[in-house]
Design a protein around this motif. Structure first.
Motif, PDB file in Angstrom:
ATOM      1  N   ASP A 270       0.817  -1.205   0.000  1.00 14.93           N
ATOM      2  CA  ASP A 270       0.000   0.000   0.000  1.00 14.93           C
ATOM      3  C   ASP A 270       0.860   1.267   0.000  1.00 14.93           C
ATOM      4  O   ASP A 270       0.436   2.309  -0.479  1.00 14.93           O
ATOM      5  CB  ASP A 270      -0.925   0.008   1.218  1.00 14.93           C
ATOM      6  CG  ASP A 270      -1.881  -1.161   1.171  1.00 14.93           C
ATOM      7  OD1 ASP A 270      -2.734  -1.177   0.264  1.00 14.93           O
ATOM      8  OD2 ASP A 270      -1.762  -2.071   2.015  1.00 14.93           O
ATOM      9  N   ARG A 271       2.043   1.150   0.578  1.00  8.85           N
ATOM     10  CA  ARG A 271       2.983   2.268   0.618  1.00  8.85           C
ATOM     11  C   ARG A 271       4.391   1.728   0.818  1.00  8.85           C
ATOM     12  O   ARG A 271       4.579   0.630   1.307  1.00  8.85           O
ATOM     13  CB  ARG A 271       2.617   3.282   1.694  1.00  8.85           C
ATOM     14  CG  ARG A 271       2.480   2.698   3.068  1.00  8.85           C
ATOM     15  CD  ARG A 271       1.918   3.640   4.133  1.00  8.85           C
ATOM     16  NE  ARG A 271       0.928   4.608   3.746  1.00  8.85           N
ATOM     17  CZ  ARG A 271      -0.376   4.372   3.565  1.00  8.85           C
ATOM     18  NH1 ARG A 271      -0.846   3.179   3.728  1.00  8.85           N
ATOM     19  NH2 ARG A 271      -1.208   5.326   3.237  1.00  8.85           N
ATOM     20  N   VAL A 272       5.362   2.557   0.415  1.00  4.91           N
ATOM     21  CA  VAL A 272       6.776   2.169   0.493  1.00  4.91           C
ATOM     22  C   VAL A 272       7.547   3.309   1.155  1.00  4.91           C
ATOM     23  O   VAL A 272       7.282   4.483   0.893  1.00  4.91           O
ATOM     24  CB  VAL A 272       7.346   1.882  -0.917  1.00  4.91           C
ATOM     25  CG1 VAL A 272       8.831   1.560  -0.857  1.00  4.91           C
ATOM     26  CG2 VAL A 272       6.577   0.754  -1.598  1.00  4.91           C
ATOM     27  N   LEU A 273       8.492   2.940   1.991  1.00  2.00           N
ATOM     28  CA  LEU A 273       9.357   3.918   2.653  1.00  2.00           C
ATOM     29  C   LEU A 273      10.811   3.512   2.415  1.00  2.00           C
ATOM     30  O   LEU A 273      11.191   2.367   2.641  1.00  2.00           O
ATOM     31  CB  LEU A 273       9.058   3.966   4.154  1.00  2.00           C
ATOM     32  CG  LEU A 273       9.913   4.897   5.014  1.00  2.00           C
ATOM     33  CD1 LEU A 273       9.867   6.330   4.505  1.00  2.00           C
ATOM     34  CD2 LEU A 273       9.461   4.822   6.471  1.00  2.00           C
ATOM     35  N   ILE A 274      11.595   4.469   1.945  1.00  2.00           N
ATOM     36  CA  ILE A 274      13.020   4.233   1.699  1.00  2.00           C
ATOM     37  C   ILE A 274      13.825   5.119   2.642  1.00  2.00           C
ATOM     38  O   ILE A 274      13.629   6.328   2.692  1.00  2.00           O
ATOM     39  CB  ILE A 274      13.398   4.547   0.237  1.00  2.00           C
ATOM     40  CG1 ILE A 274      12.587   3.682  -0.730  1.00  2.00           C
ATOM     41  CG2 ILE A 274      14.904   4.347   0.023  1.00  2.00           C
ATOM     42  CD1 ILE A 274      12.758   4.048  -2.193  1.00  2.00           C
ATOM     43  N   GLY A 275      14.726   4.493   3.383  1.00  2.00           N
ATOM     44  CA  GLY A 275      15.629   5.217   4.270  1.00  2.00           C
ATOM     45  C   GLY A 275      17.067   4.959   3.862  1.00  2.00           C
ATOM     46  O   GLY A 275      17.427   3.820   3.568  1.00  2.00           O
ATOM     47  N   ALA A 276      17.872   6.010   3.835  1.00  2.00           N
ATOM     48  CA  ALA A 276      19.271   5.865   3.426  1.00  2.00           C
ATOM     49  C   ALA A 276      20.162   6.780   4.253  1.00  2.00           C
ATOM     50  O   ALA A 276      19.768   7.888   4.611  1.00  2.00           O
ATOM     51  CB  ALA A 276      19.413   6.197   1.940  1.00  2.00           C
ATOM     52  N   SER A 277      21.355   6.292   4.526  1.00  2.00           N
ATOM     53  CA  SER A 277      22.301   7.068   5.327  1.00  2.00           C
ATOM     54  C   SER A 277      23.334   7.766   4.454  1.00  2.00           C
ATOM     55  O   SER A 277      23.630   7.330   3.347  1.00  2.00           O
ATOM     56  CB  SER A 277      23.002   6.160   6.338  1.00  2.00           C
ATOM     57  OG  SER A 277      23.773   5.178   5.669  1.00  2.00           O
ATOM     58  N   ILE A 278      23.851   8.828   4.997  1.00  2.00           N
ATOM     59  CA  ILE A 278      24.922   9.593   4.365  1.00  2.00           C
ATOM     60  C   ILE A 278      26.244   9.125   4.961  1.00  2.00           C
ATOM     61  O   ILE A 278      26.364   8.963   6.171  1.00  2.00           O
ATOM     62  CB  ILE A 278      24.760  11.110   4.638  1.00  2.00           C
ATOM     63  CG1 ILE A 278      23.453  11.641   4.047  1.00  2.00           C
ATOM     64  CG2 ILE A 278      25.967  11.890   4.154  1.00  2.00           C
ATOM     65  CD1 ILE A 278      23.417  11.733   2.546  1.00  2.00           C
ATOM     66  N   ARG A 279      27.230   8.905   4.092  1.00  2.00           N
ATOM     67  CA  ARG A 279      28.584   8.601   4.566  1.00  2.00           C
ATOM     68  C   ARG A 279      29.545   9.455   3.758  1.00  2.00           C
ATOM     69  O   ARG A 279      29.523   9.421   2.542  1.00  2.00           O
ATOM     70  CB  ARG A 279      28.880   7.120   4.384  1.00  2.00           C
ATOM     71  CG  ARG A 279      30.200   6.662   4.954  1.00  2.00           C
ATOM     72  CD  ARG A 279      30.222   6.871   6.490  1.00  2.00           C
ATOM     73  NE  ARG A 279      31.236   6.074   7.104  1.00  2.00           N
ATOM     74  CZ  ARG A 279      31.011   5.057   7.911  1.00  2.00           C
ATOM     75  NH1 ARG A 279      29.783   4.721   8.212  1.00  2.00           N
ATOM     76  NH2 ARG A 279      31.997   4.402   8.434  1.00  2.00           N
ATOM     77  N   TYR A 280      30.350  10.245   4.452  1.00  2.00           N
ATOM     78  CA  TYR A 280      31.305  11.151   3.813  1.00  2.00           C
ATOM     79  C   TYR A 280      30.625  12.044   2.778  1.00  2.00           C
ATOM     80  O   TYR A 280      31.129  12.266   1.691  1.00  2.00           O
ATOM     81  CB  TYR A 280      32.478  10.391   3.195  1.00  2.00           C
ATOM     82  CG  TYR A 280      33.284   9.625   4.216  1.00  2.00           C
ATOM     83  CD1 TYR A 280      33.791  10.277   5.329  1.00  2.00           C
ATOM     84  CD2 TYR A 280      33.511   8.270   4.077  1.00  2.00           C
ATOM     85  CE1 TYR A 280      34.512   9.582   6.284  1.00  2.00           C
ATOM     86  CE2 TYR A 280      34.235   7.573   5.022  1.00  2.00           C
ATOM     87  CZ  TYR A 280      34.738   8.234   6.128  1.00  2.00           C
ATOM     88  OH  TYR A 280      35.452   7.541   7.072  1.00  2.00           O
ATOM     89  N   GLY A 281      29.422  12.505   3.124  1.00  2.00           N
ATOM     90  CA  GLY A 281      28.732  13.473   2.289  1.00  2.00           C
ATOM     91  C   GLY A 281      27.909  12.908   1.154  1.00  2.00           C
ATOM     92  O   GLY A 281      27.365  13.666   0.361  1.00  2.00           O
ATOM     93  N   HIS A 282      27.797  11.580   1.066  1.00  2.00           N
ATOM     94  CA  HIS A 282      27.103  10.979  -0.075  1.00  2.00           C
ATOM     95  C   HIS A 282      26.159   9.858   0.343  1.00  2.00           C
ATOM     96  O   HIS A 282      26.443   9.114   1.275  1.00  2.00           O
ATOM     97  CB  HIS A 282      28.119  10.399  -1.068  1.00  2.00           C
ATOM     98  CG  HIS A 282      29.084  11.409  -1.586  1.00  2.00           C
ATOM     99  ND1 HIS A 282      28.766  12.304  -2.577  1.00  2.00           N
ATOM    100  CD2 HIS A 282      30.369  11.678  -1.234  1.00  2.00           C
ATOM    101  CE1 HIS A 282      29.807  13.081  -2.817  1.00  2.00           C
ATOM    102  NE2 HIS A 282      30.795  12.727  -2.021  1.00  2.00           N
ATOM    103  N   LEU A 283      25.070   9.744  -0.401  1.00  2.00           N
ATOM    104  CA  LEU A 283      24.217   8.568  -0.308  1.00  2.00           C
ATOM    105  C   LEU A 283      24.892   7.453  -1.109  1.00  2.00           C
ATOM    106  O   LEU A 283      25.631   7.718  -2.055  1.00  2.00           O
ATOM    107  CB  LEU A 283      22.834   8.863  -0.898  1.00  2.00           C
ATOM    108  CG  LEU A 283      21.984   9.846  -0.084  1.00  2.00           C
ATOM    109  CD1 LEU A 283      20.878  10.425  -0.950  1.00  2.00           C
ATOM    110  CD2 LEU A 283      21.412   9.156   1.141  1.00  2.00           C
ATOM    111  N   ASN A 284      24.618   6.219  -0.755  1.00  2.00           N
ATOM    112  CA  ASN A 284      25.220   5.084  -1.446  1.00  2.00           C
ATOM    113  C   ASN A 284      24.755   5.044  -2.900  1.00  2.00           C
ATOM    114  O   ASN A 284      23.572   5.255  -3.192  1.00  2.00           O
ATOM    115  CB  ASN A 284      24.843   3.789  -0.725  1.00  2.00           C
ATOM    116  CG  ASN A 284      25.654   2.611  -1.190  1.00  2.00           C
ATOM    117  OD1 ASN A 284      25.545   2.189  -2.335  1.00  2.00           O
ATOM    118  ND2 ASN A 284      26.460   2.081  -0.298  1.00  2.00           N
ATOM    119  N   LYS A 285      25.666   4.766  -3.824  1.00  2.00           N
ATOM    120  CA  LYS A 285      25.318   4.727  -5.254  1.00  2.00           C
ATOM    121  C   LYS A 285      24.281   3.647  -5.550  1.00  2.00           C
ATOM    122  O   LYS A 285      23.533   3.751  -6.523  1.00  2.00           O
ATOM    123  CB  LYS A 285      26.563   4.522  -6.109  1.00  2.00           C
ATOM    124  CG  LYS A 285      27.244   3.201  -5.931  1.00  2.00           C
ATOM    125  CD  LYS A 285      28.483   3.096  -6.796  1.00  2.00           C
ATOM    126  CE  LYS A 285      29.179   1.773  -6.528  1.00  2.00           C
ATOM    127  NZ  LYS A 285      30.405   1.647  -7.300  1.00  2.00           N
TER     128      LYS A 285
END
Length: 175
Positions: free
Chosen positions: A48-63
């Motif tokens: 019904d819904r999707v949630l994406i969480g991502a962390s920053i490391r050294y100023g960047h989100l993971n490719k």
């Protein structure tokens, strides 16, 4: 019961911890937690819904996050999908660094990403000095010294504002 998919990209586990907390805030949602680094294609219509969480490391989100967005762009645009990022700069709430408008990382993400989420959150992460390897511990200590943060490498400090995460969870539920 409604179903939600929680996707995460995390280095030290704080992003996953935040998603587990959001899951606890939404007892009427059946939430499935999936590591973004372990999937390429997902059928969003199962949720019904999707949630994406991502962390920053050294100023960047993971490719890998950007690769996932490219591979799933049409689904991201046509379903209820929210996004949040976790970073140490967001600990500076008094400077607005914990808002989508005040976060340089979110501004950069919105420029780089062809997907523009309707709901965006920014949460402070955690420092886990004892868990880092020598290089990361040294670099993160240097960055924290420059930005007025904790530099005692024997400490683990959690900066996440759980009240703010709970409000985001309610907003996610009402999407």
């Amino acid at each position: 019961m409604s179903k939600a998919l929680f996707l995460y990209s995390s280095r030290e586990g704080q992003t996953k911890k935040i998603l587990n907390f959001i899951d606890e805030q939404l007892p009427d949602l059946e939430c499935e937690l999936v590591n973004l680094h372990e999937v390429n294609q997902i059928d969003f219509s199962l949720y019904d819904r999707v949630l994406i969480g991502a962390s920053i490391r050294y100023g960047h989100l993971n490719k890998k996050l950007y690769q996932f967005i490219e591979s799933n762009l049409e689904q991201l645009k046509s379903h209820k999908v929210a996004f949040f990022c976790v970073n140490l700069t967001a600990r500076k709430e008094d400077q607005g660094k914990d808002t989508p408008e005040g976060s340089a990382y979110i501004r950069k993400f919105l420029i780089k990403s062809p997907w523009q989420p309707a709901l965006i959150g920014v949460f402070a992460g955690a420092l886990y000095y004892p868990r880092y390897n020598l290089f990361d511990r040294t670099m993160i200590k240097f960055i924290m010294k420059m930005t007025g943060g904790e530099t005692d490498i024997t400490k683990e400090v959690e900066y996440t504002n759980w009240d703010k995460v709970a409000i985001f969870a309610k907003n996610f539920k009402s999407m």
